[in-house]
Write a protein that holds these residues in place. Structure first.
Motif, PDB file in Angstrom:
ATOM      1  N   GLN A 567       0.831  -1.205   0.000  1.00  0.00           N
ATOM      2  CA  GLN A 567       0.000   0.000   0.000  1.00  0.00           C
ATOM      3  C   GLN A 567       0.867   1.257   0.000  1.00  0.00           C
ATOM      4  OE1 GLN A 567       0.073  -2.460   2.289  1.00  0.00           O
ATOM      5  NE2 GLN A 567      -1.926  -2.825   3.208  1.00  0.00           N
ATOM      6  N   GLU A 568       0.503   2.160  -0.889  1.00  0.00           N
ATOM      7  CA  GLU A 568       1.216   3.440  -0.969  1.00  0.00           C
ATOM      8  C   GLU A 568       0.868   4.313   0.232  1.00  0.00           C
ATOM      9  OE1 GLU A 568       1.809   7.338  -1.479  1.00  0.00           O
ATOM     10  OE2 GLU A 568      -0.110   6.836  -2.411  1.00  0.00           O
ATOM     11  N   GLY A 569      -0.288   4.082   0.829  1.00  0.00           N
ATOM     12  CA  GLY A 569      -0.769   4.940   1.909  1.00  0.00           C
ATOM     13  C   GLY A 569      -0.057   4.758   3.247  1.00  0.00           C
ATOM     14  N   LEU A 570       0.953   3.892   3.302  1.00  0.00           N
ATOM     15  CA  LEU A 570       1.578   3.640   4.615  1.00  0.00           C
ATOM     16  C   LEU A 570       2.289   4.872   5.170  1.00  0.00           C
ATOM     17  CD1 LEU A 570       3.002  -0.001   4.725  1.00  0.00           C
ATOM     18  CD2 LEU A 570       0.676   0.870   5.007  1.00  0.00           C
ATOM     19  N   LEU A 571       2.835   5.707   4.294  1.00  0.00           N
ATOM     20  CA  LEU A 571       3.509   6.903   4.820  1.00  0.00           C
ATOM     21  C   LEU A 571       2.484   7.795   5.515  1.00  0.00           C
ATOM     22  CD1 LEU A 571       6.306   8.411   4.909  1.00  0.00           C
ATOM     23  CD2 LEU A 571       5.306   9.884   3.143  1.00  0.00           C
ATOM     24  N   ALA A 629      -2.226 -11.414  21.165  1.00  0.00           N
ATOM     25  CA  ALA A 629      -0.807 -11.427  21.538  1.00  0.00           C
ATOM     26  C   ALA A 629       0.044 -11.082  20.325  1.00  0.00           C
ATOM     27  CB  ALA A 629      -0.420 -12.818  22.043  1.00  0.00           C
ATOM     28  N   ALA A 630       1.145 -10.388  20.588  1.00  0.00           N
ATOM     29  CA  ALA A 630       2.036  -9.997  19.492  1.00  0.00           C
ATOM     30  C   ALA A 630       2.699 -11.230  18.904  1.00  0.00           C
ATOM     31  CB  ALA A 630       3.091  -9.030  20.009  1.00  0.00           C
ATOM     32  N   PRO A 631       2.884 -11.268  17.615  1.00  0.00           N
ATOM     33  CA  PRO A 631       3.550 -12.412  16.983  1.00  0.00           C
ATOM     34  C   PRO A 631       5.026 -12.444  17.369  1.00  0.00           C
ATOM     35  CG  PRO A 631       3.237 -10.656  15.388  1.00  0.00           C
ATOM     36  CD  PRO A 631       2.533 -10.218  16.638  1.00  0.00           C
ATOM     37  N   ASP A 632       5.567 -13.621  17.315  1.00  0.00           N
ATOM     38  CA  ASP A 632       6.992 -13.801  17.624  1.00  0.00           C
ATOM     39  C   ASP A 632       7.771 -13.676  16.325  1.00  0.00           C
ATOM     40  OD1 ASP A 632       9.397 -14.398  18.695  1.00  0.00           O
ATOM     41  OD2 ASP A 632       9.029 -16.573  18.806  1.00  0.00           O
ATOM     42  N   VAL A 633       8.219 -12.464  16.040  1.00  0.00           N
ATOM     43  CA  VAL A 633       8.896 -12.224  14.767  1.00  0.00           C
ATOM     44  C   VAL A 633       9.913 -11.093  14.968  1.00  0.00           C
ATOM     45  CG1 VAL A 633       7.102 -10.578  14.032  1.00  0.00           C
ATOM     46  CG2 VAL A 633       8.521 -11.725  12.309  1.00  0.00           C
ATOM     47  N   PRO A 634      11.077 -11.196  14.300  1.00  0.00           N
ATOM     48  CA  PRO A 634      12.031 -10.079  14.389  1.00  0.00           C
ATOM     49  C   PRO A 634      11.385  -8.810  13.834  1.00  0.00           C
ATOM     50  CG  PRO A 634      13.017 -11.964  13.241  1.00  0.00           C
ATOM     51  CD  PRO A 634      11.567 -12.282  13.437  1.00  0.00           C
ATOM     52  N   ARG A 635      11.596  -7.719  14.527  1.00  0.00           N
ATOM     53  CA  ARG A 635      10.972  -6.469  14.083  1.00  0.00           C
ATOM     54  C   ARG A 635      11.761  -5.283  14.585  1.00  0.00           C
ATOM     55  NH1 ARG A 635       7.578  -8.946  17.966  1.00  0.00           N
ATOM     56  NH2 ARG A 635       7.111  -7.672  19.801  1.00  0.00           N
ATOM     57  N   HIS A 636      11.484  -4.138  14.002  1.00  0.00           N
ATOM     58  CA  HIS A 636      12.144  -2.922  14.479  1.00  0.00           C
ATOM     59  C   HIS A 636      11.117  -1.820  14.696  1.00  0.00           C
ATOM     60  CE1 HIS A 636      12.548  -2.567   9.953  1.00  0.00           C
ATOM     61  NE2 HIS A 636      11.924  -1.455  10.221  1.00  0.00           N
ATOM     62  N   ALA A 637      11.476  -0.930  15.594  1.00  0.00           N
ATOM     63  CA  ALA A 637      10.610   0.224  15.836  1.00  0.00           C
ATOM     64  C   ALA A 637      10.665   1.133  14.623  1.00  0.00           C
ATOM     65  CB  ALA A 637      11.068   0.981  17.079  1.00  0.00           C
ATOM     66  N   ALA A 638       9.529   1.736  14.305  1.00  0.00           N
ATOM     67  CA  ALA A 638       9.455   2.645  13.161  1.00  0.00           C
ATOM     68  C   ALA A 638       8.943   3.991  13.652  1.00  0.00           C
ATOM     69  CB  ALA A 638       8.540   2.067  12.084  1.00  0.00           C
ATOM     70  N   LYS A 639       9.855   4.736  14.239  1.00  0.00           N
ATOM     71  CA  LYS A 639       9.497   6.057  14.769  1.00  0.00           C
ATOM     72  C   LYS A 639       9.171   6.984  13.607  1.00  0.00           C
ATOM     73  CE  LYS A 639      12.549   8.824  16.892  1.00  0.00           C
ATOM     74  NZ  LYS A 639      13.667   9.041  17.812  1.00  0.00           N
ATOM     75  N   ALA A 640       8.125   7.786  13.721  1.00  0.00           N
ATOM     76  CA  ALA A 640       7.780   8.732  12.649  1.00  0.00           C
ATOM     77  C   ALA A 640       8.926   9.725  12.486  1.00  0.00           C
ATOM     78  CB  ALA A 640       6.480   9.451  12.982  1.00  0.00           C
ATOM     79  N   ALA A 641       9.518   9.725  11.331  1.00  0.00           N
ATOM     80  CA  ALA A 641      10.713  10.551  11.097  1.00  0.00           C
ATOM     81  C   ALA A 641      10.336  12.023  11.032  1.00  0.00           C
ATOM     82  CB  ALA A 641      11.380  10.127   9.796  1.00  0.00           C
ATOM     83  N   ARG A 642      11.242  12.860  11.489  1.00  0.00           N
ATOM     84  CA  ARG A 642      11.134  14.292  11.198  1.00  0.00           C
ATOM     85  C   ARG A 642      11.781  14.486   9.828  1.00  0.00           C
ATOM     86  NH1 ARG A 642      14.559  16.662  15.805  1.00  0.00           N
ATOM     87  NH2 ARG A 642      15.771  14.853  15.146  1.00  0.00           N
ATOM     88  N   ARG A 910       6.403   4.109  -2.848  1.00  0.00           N
ATOM     89  CA  ARG A 910       6.656   3.341  -1.621  1.00  0.00           C
ATOM     90  C   ARG A 910       8.136   3.123  -1.360  1.00  0.00           C
ATOM     91  NH1 ARG A 910       3.884  -0.561   1.493  1.00  0.00           N
ATOM     92  NH2 ARG A 910       5.931  -1.116   2.307  1.00  0.00           N
ATOM     93  N   LEU A 911       8.955   3.124  -2.420  1.00  0.00           N
ATOM     94  CA  LEU A 911      10.389   2.955  -2.198  1.00  0.00           C
ATOM     95  C   LEU A 911      10.931   4.091  -1.324  1.00  0.00           C
ATOM     96  CD1 LEU A 911      11.214   1.871  -5.833  1.00  0.00           C
ATOM     97  CD2 LEU A 911      11.568   0.446  -3.796  1.00  0.00           C
ATOM     98  N   VAL A 912      10.477   5.315  -1.596  1.00  0.00           N
ATOM     99  CA  VAL A 912      10.904   6.452  -0.770  1.00  0.00           C
ATOM    100  C   VAL A 912      10.227   6.385   0.591  1.00  0.00           C
ATOM    101  CG1 VAL A 912      11.094   8.953  -0.637  1.00  0.00           C
ATOM    102  CG2 VAL A 912      11.083   7.823  -2.865  1.00  0.00           C
ATOM    103  N   TRP A 913       8.948   6.050   0.561  1.00  0.00           N
ATOM    104  CA  TRP A 913       8.241   5.965   1.854  1.00  0.00           C
ATOM    105  C   TRP A 913       8.904   4.902   2.742  1.00  0.00           C
ATOM    106  CZ3 TRP A 913       7.125  10.011  -0.147  1.00  0.00           C
ATOM    107  CH2 TRP A 913       6.008  10.382  -0.862  1.00  0.00           C
ATOM    108  N   ASN A 914       9.367   3.796   2.128  1.00  0.00           N
ATOM    109  CA  ASN A 914      10.050   2.764   2.919  1.00  0.00           C
ATOM    110  C   ASN A 914      11.308   3.314   3.578  1.00  0.00           C
ATOM    111  OD1 ASN A 914       8.254   0.688   2.511  1.00  0.00           O
ATOM    112  ND2 ASN A 914       9.380  -0.238   0.800  1.00  0.00           N
TER     113      ASN A 914
END
Ligand SMILES: [Zn+2]
Length: 931
Positions: A567-571, A629-642, A910-914
């Motif tokens: 989805q393009e709308g993730l940003l 319950a949260a899934p057991d999967v490697p993940r990282h925090a995605a803080k909203a960037a300034r 989405r490449l930039v949004w990613n």
């Protein structure tokens, strides 16, 4: 006949009171006292004047531009702003029953966009009936041949002129104002015929925001300066809220208010010609193009536009005006321009490039662009040196316009008939030959992006329906709710042009602009053409406005998951949920019995989250599931960037589209000017520094506009009230300079993420912020002649492969996909080190491909080109399309294409949004498991 003896003709006629249109017609016009002398005095060379415009017809009741403004149009050293131009239009309409003034839009900054309609009294009285007639002719489904013939008998073709779209091509406003007056009051037989047979529509200031910025710029920086070679920058840094030149690359997407106004006008009036007035080429080019012509434009149009251009060349050459030519400018394959609304909708899009000066002062100029030779398409070439004035520009533009209007008046019924016939051709093709329709499944991972593409079609008046039941077609089954573009409609040809790949011939010359605009490629969606005629029997619910899909929220919580399906709308979603923590899965996982790919979102239980999730789901058509319950999967925090967006004063154009994209999505960002970058402390202010594509070489990217021109303020003052938006400056010269470049370097080293797009990557890779990346060496391509070595991809969709499919930039994408690329420098994969000057015989260090995230070409051998064309493409294969390089504590992500191109390639966004969404993970360079 030599040009010298030709030159005498208009001069003799100009001083006569009886003015001929070149034959048996005699004109009863009496010149307004003093107008002949004033026009002659402002003309740079007597040959640059025609008898048609050598005087102002006197009128007792209607104010001439000279009476209104106290000067002739094109007087040296003067420019009229929007308010005064419009005031004259209203005065003209108030005084003449042959003129009506209409508002057709409002600019981004709130200025009126105004159009004049000029015809004889009966024509103005009958405007509604005439509009209804051309509208009926536009749709052959409701107007059969008999009805069309009856309509044509009483209808009139309309001719629309559009002035000063490009703000530094500044002369056409005055040409159009004088033309309006002349059309309204002259009794010259040619003009009477134009009034009686046609309706002339004139937009004197199509882009009023840019016009006022330009007029104020002229009086502030250019007035009184007549040494052309020593002129400072000739235009303000902005011509509108978002764009400069690219305001004329907006036909398919309609993002600018000017474009929207002209498109609305077109679909209300259906002018047979939309004619845009530009300035760049000596002394006047009337557009059509060398080909290859777009195969989806009706061939009648190609005949018409060539014929009209040749008519202008012939008429003006016969009047003794040198340098009028046609054909050898552009190719007319792509129709992305303002006039293209006509080309793409069965009418005729046209344009002039007059010489222009980008100043209203009279200047001495040399013509060194090769356009002084005599050719079949340029029978009377211009002299190599000219004194060119604003009046000369008026003379050429207005004389050309009159010859085109004369042509239309003499061929009025035939031109209306052709307009109708083109609609018939387009509609019949959809009935008689496959494809009979395009079918678009809604569920392609991003319902919103599908809806937005459908919205673009509807915006072009291409009819779209939704299947009310499942479709069983030869090509497969499609669920109810699928979008269907039936092709038995008058704009079938444009629908096919937008929804199928472009094939620009390899042997053709250099195109003028993009050679792919295929919407399914831009949106990365499947659109299925069907040869199954039974699609016409399928019940459809026709769409009157763009669909607005909503997302769903299911489950009983408290932890929310969102499957990343591209989805393009993730940003936008991240900033709607900026008050909440979001984590992004680094591997695929299963939860609640369903699979989730890497990139999917995990939102831990947080107060107020459920309501915010529901709002984002509804607005952005995103589906959330809540689980216990949260899934057991490697993940990282995605803080909203300034986010910081650096916009260099030297080129604001392409980055304007980034501002547009962020504004549309209501994503906050800091606008960083050159002086803000110089001031430093960037890392304190932003996490992600975004630097877009710019048409600047490295030195210009760093040092900007020449300091010799400075200080050059761009600020709101009593004399320059329109300046200072969307940003202001005490001095736009000097760029970021070395100190600014050092601040960018410090930002990255301090742990920031620098994202560079298109040629903006030159700064990172060649400016020394990133080391070890070399511009790919030339070497002639076997397909191209000597000296034509460069790889060229002038706006094409090309295949790419993720070299690192696990990288956060790849979230939401398949490993093999495509992106849109224009012409940019090409780079080699990074090396550990590059050879030093003292060691010319040493080799470069070994390749280190770990920084290559995305590479050009398809690893499984599919052809590089998806839509468009490429030259020297063998040099692209496996070279980096996106690099992610660590620098100090930060990273640089450098794109070798522009994923934010003119609000078109939404599948690339989405490449930039990613990069923005995952900035911390990219900067840390580690996606190590974290549970
Ligand atoms: Zn232009």
């Amino acid at each position: 006949m030599s040009s010298r003896s030709l030159a005498a003709v208009p001069l003799l006629l100009a001083t006569a009171t009886a003015v001929s249109s070149g034959g048996a017609d005699t004109a009863p016009d009496a010149p307004e006292a003093g107008s002949v002398e004033a026009i002659a005095a402002a003309t740079g060379d007597p040959r640059f004047l025609s008898p048609w415009v050598a005087y102002l017809p006197a009128s007792a009741s209607v104010p001439s531009p000279r009476a209104f403004f106290g000067r002739i149009m094109g007087a040296p050293g003067e420019m009229v702003d929007t308010a005064k131009a419009h005031a004259y239009c209203r005065a003209l309409a108030a005084a003449s029953p042959r003129v009506r003034a209409l508002t057709i839009g409002r600019s981004e900054e709130g200025r009126e966009i105004l159009m004049l309609a000029v015809a004889d009294e009966a024509g103005i009285r009958d405007l509604d009936r005439l509009k209804a007639a051309t509208a009926a002719l536009a749709d052959p489904r409701r107007t059969d041949a008999v009805a069309a013939a009856q309509l044509i008998d009483r209808a009139r073709p309309m001719y629309y002129f559009n002035a000063v779209l490009h703000s530094d091509e500044a002369g056409s406003t005055e040409a159009v104002l004088e033309l309006a007056y002349r059309l309204a009051v002259s009794d010259q037989p040619m003009i009477r015929r134009i009034r009686e047979q046609t309706v002339v529509l004139l937009n004197p200031v199509s882009n009023p925001d840019g016009r006022d910025k330009m007029v104020e710029w002229f009086y502030r920086f250019l007035k009184g300066k007549t040494d052309y070679g020593a002129l400072p920058r000739q235009s303000p840094p902005y011509w509108s809220k978002y764009a400069m030149v690219d305001i004329n690359r907006d036909a398919h997407q309609q993002t600018h208010e000017t474009t929207k106004a002209v498109h609305r006008m077109f679909h209300e009036w259906h002018p047979t010609v939309v004619h845009d007035l530009h300035e760049a080429i000596p002394l006047m080019v009337t557009w059509n193009g060398t080909g290859p012509y777009n195969p989806h434009i009706d061939p009648i149009t190609h005949g018409e536009f060539l014929e009209m251009s040749l008519h202008e060349v012939q008429a003006m050459t016969a009047l003794g005006m040198p340098g009028v030519w046609t054909w050898n400018f552009g190719e007319a394959f792509g129709h992305h321009y303002l006039d293209s609304v006509a080309m793409n909708h069965n009418a005729i899009g046209r344009g002039y490039e007059t010489f222009g000066n980008a100043t209203a002062e009279t200047v001495h100029r040399q013509i060194r662009d090769g356009s002084t030779t005599m050719e079949w398409y340029r029978p009377l070439p211009p002299p190599a040196e000219v004194v060119w004035s604003a009046r000369d520009n008026v003379n050429y533009t207005e004389t050309g316009a009159l010859s085109a209007l004369d042509y239309m008046a003499r061929n009025a019924k035939e031109m209306l008939g052709n307009f109708y016939t083109k609609g018939v051709h387009s509609w019949r093709k959809g009935l008689d030959e496959p494809p009979f329709a395009f079918v678009i499944r809604e569920d392609q991972g991003d319902r919103m992006r599908v809806a937005q593409m459908v919205g673009r079609l509807l915006g072009q008046r291409i009819e779209v329906g939704r299947a009310q039941a499942a479709l069983r077609l030869k090509e497969g089954d499609f669920p109810a709710g699928s979008y269907v573009v039936r092709l038995d409609q008058p704009y079938r040809n444009y629908a096919v042009d937008l929804l199928t790949p472009q094939h620009f011939p390899k042997e053709a010359g250099e195109p003028y602009d993009d050679i792919s605009w295929e919407l399914p490629a831009h949106y990365r969606l499947d659109v299925v053409p069907t040869a199954d005629a039974s699609v016409r029997d399928a019940p459809l619910a026709s769409l009157s406005e763009p669909p607005r899909p909503a997302g769903t929220v299911t489950g009983t919580g408290p932890i929310f998951l969102m499957r990343d399906t591209g989805q393009e709308g993730l940003l936008a979603a991240r900033y709607r949920l900026s008050a909440f923590g979001v984590e992004i899965a680094e591997r695929a996982f299963r939860a609640g019995g369903a699979g989730f790919p890497a990139g999917s979102w995990i939102l831990a239980a947080q107060g107020g989250l459920a309501g915010a999730v529901r709002a984002a789901a509804s607005e952005l058509a995103l589906d959330f599931t809540s689980v216990a319950a949260a899934p057991d999967v490697p993940r990282h925090a995605a803080k909203a960037a300034r986010i910081g967006l650096w916009v260099p004063w030297a080129d604001t154009d392409s980055i304007g589209w980034i501002r547009y994209a962020l504004d549309q999505r209501q994503v906050p960002y800091v606008y960083l000017r050159d002086e803000d970058v110089r001031a430093g402390s960037l890392r304190d202010r932003v996490d992600v520094l975004l630097y877009g594509h710019v048409d600047l070489e490295l030195a210009e990217q760093i040092h900007g506009l020449p300091k010799a021109w400075g200080p050059m303020p761009y600020k709101k003052t009593p004399q320059t009230p329109s300046h200072g938006t969307p940003a202001e400056s005490d001095d736009i010269t000097g760029g970021i300079g070395w100190e600014g470049l050092a601040q960018v370097q410090r930002f990255v080293e301090d742990g920031g993420l620098l994202v560079t797009l298109g040629s903006g990557s030159v700064l990172a890779l060649e400016g020394g912020i990133v080391r070890g990346v070399r511009r790919a060496e030339g070497g002639p391509s076997p397909r191209l002649g000597q000296g034509d070595a460069a790889t060229r991809t002038p706006g094409a969709h090309l295949r790419v492969t993720f070299a690192r499919p696990d990288h956060p930039l790849a979230y939401g994408y398949p490993a093999r996909t495509h992106v849109f690329r224009q012409n940019y420098p090409l780079y080699d994969a990074p090396r550990r080190w590059l050879r030093m000057a003292y060691c010319t015989s040493c080799l470069d260090g070994p390749f280190d491909r770990s920084g290559v995230v995305l590479e050009w070409g398809d690893r499984e051998g599919a052809p590089l080109v998806v839509s468009g064309q490429a030259w020297g493409e063998e040099r692209l294969g496996q070279r980096p399309a996106i690099l992610d390089m660590s620098v100090g504590r930060g990273h640089v992500v450098a794109f070798n294409f522009n994923p934010l191109h003119r609000d078109l390639n939404r599948g690339d966004h989405r490449l930039v949004w990613n990069a923005i969404l995952n900035w911390e993970a990219i900067v840390s360079g580690s996606r190590a498991p974290r549970n």
